[in-house]
Design a protein around this motif. Structure first.
Motif, PDB file in Angstrom:
ATOM      1  N   MET A   1      64.220  36.726  67.072  1.00 15.03           N
ATOM      2  CA  MET A   1      63.106  37.636  67.329  1.00 15.03           C
ATOM      3  C   MET A   1      62.780  38.443  66.079  1.00 15.03           C
ATOM      4  SD  MET A   1      62.973  40.865  69.953  1.00 15.03           S
ATOM      5  CE  MET A   1      63.801  39.904  71.206  1.00 15.03           C
ATOM      6  N   SER A   2      61.526  38.610  65.773  1.00 11.80           N
ATOM      7  CA  SER A   2      61.144  39.405  64.618  1.00 11.80           C
ATOM      8  C   SER A   2      61.274  40.885  64.940  1.00 11.80           C
ATOM      9  CB  SER A   2      59.702  39.074  64.217  1.00 11.80           C
ATOM     10  OG  SER A   2      58.834  39.359  65.281  1.00 11.80           O
ATOM     11  N   ASP A   3      61.405  41.689  63.859  1.00 15.72           N
ATOM     12  CA  ASP A   3      61.504  43.124  64.046  1.00 15.72           C
ATOM     13  C   ASP A   3      60.168  43.667  64.531  1.00 15.72           C
ATOM     14  OD1 ASP A   3      64.103  43.114  63.196  1.00 15.72           O
ATOM     15  OD2 ASP A   3      63.577  43.463  61.096  1.00 15.72           O
ATOM     16  N   VAL A   4      60.232  44.774  65.269  1.00 22.23           N
ATOM     17  CA  VAL A   4      59.016  45.398  65.744  1.00 22.23           C
ATOM     18  C   VAL A   4      58.964  46.826  65.223  1.00 22.23           C
ATOM     19  CG1 VAL A   4      58.866  43.979  67.805  1.00 22.23           C
ATOM     20  CG2 VAL A   4      60.116  46.126  67.914  1.00 22.23           C
ATOM     21  N   THR A   5      57.773  47.352  65.074  1.00 26.34           N
ATOM     22  CA  THR A   5      57.593  48.690  64.539  1.00 26.34           C
ATOM     23  C   THR A   5      57.639  49.717  65.666  1.00 26.34           C
ATOM     24  OG1 THR A   5      55.197  48.642  64.807  1.00 26.34           O
ATOM     25  CG2 THR A   5      56.099  47.712  62.762  1.00 26.34           C
ATOM     26  N   GLU A   6      57.760  50.990  65.256  1.00 25.87           N
ATOM     27  CA  GLU A   6      57.761  52.072  66.243  1.00 25.87           C
ATOM     28  C   GLU A   6      56.439  52.109  67.003  1.00 25.87           C
ATOM     29  OE1 GLU A   6      58.083  56.968  66.393  1.00 25.87           O
ATOM     30  OE2 GLU A   6      58.546  55.873  64.550  1.00 25.87           O
ATOM     31  N   GLN A   7      55.334  51.899  66.295  1.00 19.19           N
ATOM     32  CA  GLN A   7      54.027  51.892  66.961  1.00 19.19           C
ATOM     33  C   GLN A   7      53.925  50.746  67.958  1.00 19.19           C
ATOM     34  OE1 GLN A   7      51.808  51.810  63.286  1.00 19.19           O
ATOM     35  NE2 GLN A   7      51.045  53.886  63.622  1.00 19.19           N
ATOM     36  N   GLN A   8      54.498  49.604  67.598  1.00 16.42           N
ATOM     37  CA  GLN A   8      54.467  48.457  68.508  1.00 16.42           C
ATOM     38  C   GLN A   8      55.293  48.740  69.757  1.00 16.42           C
ATOM     39  OE1 GLN A   8      55.604  44.853  66.566  1.00 16.42           O
ATOM     40  NE2 GLN A   8      55.075  43.536  68.290  1.00 16.42           N
ATOM     41  N   ARG A   9      56.431  49.429  69.590  1.00 13.38           N
ATOM     42  CA  ARG A   9      57.254  49.768  70.759  1.00 13.38           C
ATOM     43  C   ARG A   9      56.511  50.728  71.680  1.00 13.38           C
ATOM     44  NH1 ARG A   9      61.301  49.997  66.683  1.00 13.38           N
ATOM     45  NH2 ARG A   9      61.290  52.283  66.700  1.00 13.38           N
ATOM     46  N   ARG A  10      55.772  51.664  71.090  1.00 21.64           N
ATOM     47  CA  ARG A  10      54.983  52.581  71.924  1.00 21.64           C
ATOM     48  C   ARG A  10      53.887  51.830  72.677  1.00 21.64           C
ATOM     49  NH1 ARG A  10      55.192  56.359  67.448  1.00 21.64           N
ATOM     50  NH2 ARG A  10      53.048  55.811  66.906  1.00 21.64           N
ATOM     51  N   GLU A  11      53.289  50.853  72.008  1.00 25.96           N
ATOM     52  CA  GLU A  11      52.255  50.052  72.653  1.00 25.96           C
ATOM     53  C   GLU A  11      52.828  49.276  73.823  1.00 25.96           C
ATOM     54  OE1 GLU A  11      48.297  49.126  73.036  1.00 25.96           O
ATOM     55  OE2 GLU A  11      49.171  50.391  71.472  1.00 25.96           O
ATOM     56  N   LEU A  12      54.026  48.706  73.638  1.00 26.52           N
ATOM     57  CA  LEU A  12      54.685  47.990  74.725  1.00 26.52           C
ATOM     58  C   LEU A  12      54.943  48.922  75.899  1.00 26.52           C
ATOM     59  CD1 LEU A  12      56.199  45.574  75.953  1.00 26.52           C
ATOM     60  CD2 LEU A  12      58.223  46.301  74.667  1.00 26.52           C
ATOM     61  N   GLY A  13      55.423  50.134  75.620  1.00 25.99           N
ATOM     62  CA  GLY A  13      55.684  51.094  76.689  1.00 25.99           C
ATOM     63  C   GLY A  13      54.428  51.460  77.452  1.00 25.99           C
ATOM     64  N   ALA A  14      53.307  51.641  76.730  1.00 25.98           N
ATOM     65  CA  ALA A  14      52.042  51.984  77.392  1.00 25.98           C
ATOM     66  C   ALA A  14      51.574  50.849  78.291  1.00 25.98           C
ATOM     67  CB  ALA A  14      50.985  52.307  76.335  1.00 25.98           C
ATOM     68  N   PHE A  15      51.723  49.622  77.813  1.00 24.66           N
ATOM     69  CA  PHE A  15      51.293  48.466  78.611  1.00 24.66           C
ATOM     70  C   PHE A  15      52.153  48.331  79.867  1.00 24.66           C
ATOM     71  CE2 PHE A  15      51.515  43.791  79.435  1.00 24.66           C
ATOM     72  CZ  PHE A  15      50.204  43.623  79.841  1.00 24.66           C
ATOM     73  N   LEU A  16      53.472  48.438  79.733  1.00 22.41           N
ATOM     74  CA  LEU A  16      54.363  48.317  80.891  1.00 22.41           C
ATOM     75  C   LEU A  16      54.077  49.412  81.916  1.00 22.41           C
ATOM     76  CD1 LEU A  16      57.770  47.494  79.162  1.00 22.41           C
ATOM     77  CD2 LEU A  16      56.322  45.926  80.485  1.00 22.41           C
ATOM     78  N   ARG A  17      53.876  50.622  81.441  1.00 24.47           N
ATOM     79  CA  ARG A  17      53.623  51.738  82.359  1.00 24.47           C
ATOM     80  C   ARG A  17      52.319  51.536  83.123  1.00 24.47           C
ATOM     81  NH1 ARG A  17      54.779  55.034  79.051  1.00 24.47           N
ATOM     82  NH2 ARG A  17      52.758  55.498  78.098  1.00 24.47           N
ATOM     83  N   ALA A  18      51.268  51.097  82.407  1.00 25.83           N
ATOM     84  CA  ALA A  18      49.979  50.867  83.060  1.00 25.83           C
ATOM     85  C   ALA A  18      50.083  49.781  84.119  1.00 25.83           C
ATOM     86  CB  ALA A  18      48.922  50.493  82.021  1.00 25.83           C
ATOM     87  N   ARG A  19      50.829  48.724  83.821  1.00 23.01           N
ATOM     88  CA  ARG A  19      50.970  47.640  84.802  1.00 23.01           C
ATOM     89  C   ARG A  19      51.856  48.043  85.964  1.00 23.01           C
ATOM     90  NH1 ARG A  19      47.369  46.965  83.175  1.00 23.01           N
ATOM     91  NH2 ARG A  19      46.226  45.264  82.199  1.00 23.01           N
ATOM     92  N   ARG A  20      52.917  48.778  85.707  1.00 25.25           N
ATOM     93  CA  ARG A  20      53.809  49.211  86.794  1.00 25.25           C
ATOM     94  C   ARG A  20      53.070  50.089  87.790  1.00 25.25           C
ATOM     95  NH1 ARG A  20      56.420  53.865  87.198  1.00 25.25           N
ATOM     96  NH2 ARG A  20      56.254  54.344  84.968  1.00 25.25           N
ATOM     97  N   GLU A  21      52.209  50.952  87.291  1.00 26.35           N
ATOM     98  CA  GLU A  21      51.492  51.874  88.166  1.00 26.35           C
ATOM     99  C   GLU A  21      50.464  51.170  89.036  1.00 26.35           C
ATOM    100  OE1 GLU A  21      49.962  54.780  85.485  1.00 26.35           O
ATOM    101  OE2 GLU A  21      51.876  55.852  85.315  1.00 26.35           O
ATOM    102  N   ARG A  22      50.166  49.903  88.733  1.00 21.36           N
ATOM    103  CA  ARG A  22      49.210  49.140  89.538  1.00 21.36           C
ATOM    104  C   ARG A  22      49.872  48.371  90.682  1.00 21.36           C
ATOM    105  NH1 ARG A  22      44.643  46.203  85.849  1.00 21.36           N
ATOM    106  NH2 ARG A  22      43.946  48.018  84.687  1.00 21.36           N
ATOM    107  N   VAL A  23      51.176  48.218  90.629  1.00 22.42           N
ATOM    108  CA  VAL A  23      51.862  47.389  91.620  1.00 22.42           C
ATOM    109  C   VAL A  23      52.240  48.238  92.825  1.00 22.42           C
ATOM    110  CG1 VAL A  23      53.816  45.871  92.074  1.00 22.42           C
ATOM    111  CG2 VAL A  23      52.763  45.891  89.808  1.00 22.42           C
ATOM    112  N   SER A  24      51.720  47.896  93.975  1.00 28.65           N
ATOM    113  CA  SER A  24      52.049  48.607  95.203  1.00 28.65           C
ATOM    114  C   SER A  24      53.421  48.171  95.700  1.00 28.65           C
ATOM    115  CB  SER A  24      50.993  48.320  96.270  1.00 28.65           C
ATOM    116  OG  SER A  24      51.431  48.749  97.543  1.00 28.65           O
ATOM    117  N   PRO A  25      54.254  49.095  96.159  1.00 24.86           N
ATOM    118  CA  PRO A  25      55.551  48.700  96.722  1.00 24.86           C
ATOM    119  C   PRO A  25      55.418  47.671  97.835  1.00 24.86           C
ATOM    120  CG  PRO A  25      55.453  51.076  96.412  1.00 24.86           C
ATOM    121  CD  PRO A  25      54.077  50.554  96.135  1.00 24.86           C
TER     122      PRO A  25
END
Length: 271
Positions: A1-25
């Motif tokens: 796996m290639s290294d990722v930047t701090e900005q890229q990690r923040r982007e991943l977190g934003a994407f995961l959070r947005a998708r998680r909030e869309r999933v109904s239990p």
């Protein structure tokens, strides 16, 4: 796996959070409750569904320096119900090194010649941030006004910031949401690149719709479908369109239109 930047990690977190909030239990077989304080799944619930540690998943959303394997990303994608463009985007921002500099906006002269040869079929080429790099006469007539803004007019700016676009595009909301989803995907794969940040700021500062839709983190890719366009005489015509990535220029896209035949099935399945 290639290294990722701090900005890229923040982007991943934003994407995961947005998708998680869309999933109904209820959608994933968990009991729902009207007393929940936040939309969608809790982090602990998502981690349980993916079979990973809740603390470790929380670190992912927080942009901590943790390195998810492809197997873990696949488990998270299944738990979130990601498919198609969304699943591809997850792996792109979590694994691949983003482009560190401004994207290439130089168009191969041969590609520009193809655009001219396709006239009278309206055809244009867009760059990474949807700057219009080439267009033919038919495209200029069809999307009148979009090409009146500098040497490299921008399709996204025209759609969101020029009121005339809402007249030219009768299905403006659908077109605008789809275009923004494609821009959002590209911006997510280029975190920290100034041209994307500037375009985001301009759109969100001047368009209430862009400001409302951007945090939803919808992502999309070029494709095919049907678009309704209002001509100068007020008549609305239905056009079938197809988009192609330009060879050796992954951020450049050629889009060509033709009049839809009577009874023809929409290739995208939607208007």
């Amino acid at each position: 796996m290639s290294d990722v930047t701090e900005q890229q990690r923040r982007e991943l977190g934003a994407f995961l959070r947005a998708r998680r909030e869309r999933v109904s239990p209820v959608d994933v077989g968990l009991p729902g409750s009207s007393r929940r304080r936040t939309p969608g799944l809790r982090r602990e619930e998502l981690a349980m569904l993916a079979g990973i540690s809740a603390t470790w998943y929380t670190f992912l959303e927080q942009g901590r320096d943790v390195r998810p394997s492809r197997q873990v990303l696949d488990a998270i994608a299944r738990a979130l119900g990601l498919a198609g463009a969304e699943r591809t985007h997850l792996f792109a921002i979590a694994v691949d090194e983003p482009a560190p500099t401004s994207p290439d906006q130089v168009l191969d002269p041969e590609v520009a010649r193809v655009v001219d040869l396709l006239d009278p079929a309206p055809t244009y080429v867009t760059g990474a941030t949807f700057d219009l790099l080439a267009w033919n006469t038919a495209a200029a007539e069809l999307f009148r006004g979009a090409l009146d803004h500098g040497e490299h007019p921008n399709l996204v700016r025209w759609v969101f910031l020029d009121q005339d676009a809402r007249y030219v595009l009768p299905d403006w909301t659908d077109v605008a949401q789809g275009l923004l989803a494609r821009l959002r995907a590209r911006a997510g794969r280029h975190p920290g690149v100034a041209v994307y940040a500037e375009l985001e700021a301009d759109l969100r500062g001047a368009s209430p719709e862009a400001d409302r839709w951007w945090p939803r983190y919808d992502v999309g890719t070029p494709g095919a479908g049907i678009k309704r366009v209002r001509q100068a005489d007020g008549q609305v015509q239905r056009l079938a369109y197809t988009s192609f990535d330009v060879a050796d220029r992954p951020d450049q896209t050629m889009t060509t239109y033709r009049r839809q035949k009577y009874g023809e099935i929409d290739p995208s399945g939607v208007r």
